[in-house]
Write a protein that holds these residues in place. Structure first.
Motif, PDB file in Angstrom:
ATOM      1  N   UNK A 143       0.895  -1.155   0.000  1.00 22.29           N
ATOM      2  CA  UNK A 143       0.000   0.000   0.000  1.00 22.29           C
ATOM      3  C   UNK A 143       0.936   1.207   0.000  1.00 22.29           C
ATOM      4  N   UNK A 144       0.849   2.095  -0.997  1.00 27.42           N
ATOM      5  CA  UNK A 144       1.803   3.208  -1.076  1.00 27.42           C
ATOM      6  C   UNK A 144       1.747   4.173   0.096  1.00 27.42           C
ATOM      7  N   UNK A 145       0.651   4.174   0.838  1.00 26.94           N
ATOM      8  CA  UNK A 145       0.533   5.096   1.972  1.00 26.94           C
ATOM      9  C   UNK A 145       1.072   4.502   3.266  1.00 26.94           C
ATOM     10  N   UNK A 146       1.263   3.175   3.291  1.00 30.24           N
ATOM     11  CA  UNK A 146       1.719   2.490   4.500  1.00 30.24           C
ATOM     12  C   UNK A 146       2.895   1.591   4.098  1.00 30.24           C
ATOM     13  N   UNK A 147       4.035   1.702   4.749  1.00 32.90           N
ATOM     14  CA  UNK A 147       5.216   0.939   4.321  1.00 32.90           C
ATOM     15  C   UNK A 147       5.195  -0.535   4.752  1.00 32.90           C
TER      16      UNK A 147
END
Length: 103
Positions: free
Chosen positions: A19-23
């Motif tokens: 998920x690009x918002x959560x690493x």
């Protein structure tokens, strides 16, 4: 490839989708609800997103489809997006919660 080996390869591929918002990858985030291995190695993936309005939903679904489709013995892929049940932080693996500071 046995069904167990195929399932492990699918999970390994899912762990490369982030998920690009959560690493954290979508597997550890708990976004994958089910992996269904059907006749002729047709794969069904039931998954969700962290939020229904996720702006990169199409990108994540496309990446899951491409990575599973690239597994040699897979004949077809169907990624089904659902918001039932809604995703919560409790669905994350312990490792993901530790990494994000939720423990």
């Amino acid at each position: 490839m046995s069904e167990a080996e195929l399932r492990e390869e699918i999970i390994a591929q899912l762990k490369t989708v982030y998920d690009p918002e959560i690493p954290v990858n979508i597997w550890e985030l708990g976004l994958v609800y089910a992996i269904k291995i059907k006749e002729d190695n047709r794969i069904g993936i039931d998954m969700t997103l962290t939020a229904p309005g996720c702006p990169v939903a199409g990108d994540i679904i496309r990446e899951v489809d491409e990575k599973i489709r690239n597994i040699e013995s897979v004949s077809e892929v169907d990624v089904h997006l659902t918001f039932d049940p809604p995703w919560t932080k409790e669905m994350m693996s312990e490792e993901a919660r530790l990494e994000l500071g939720f423990l």
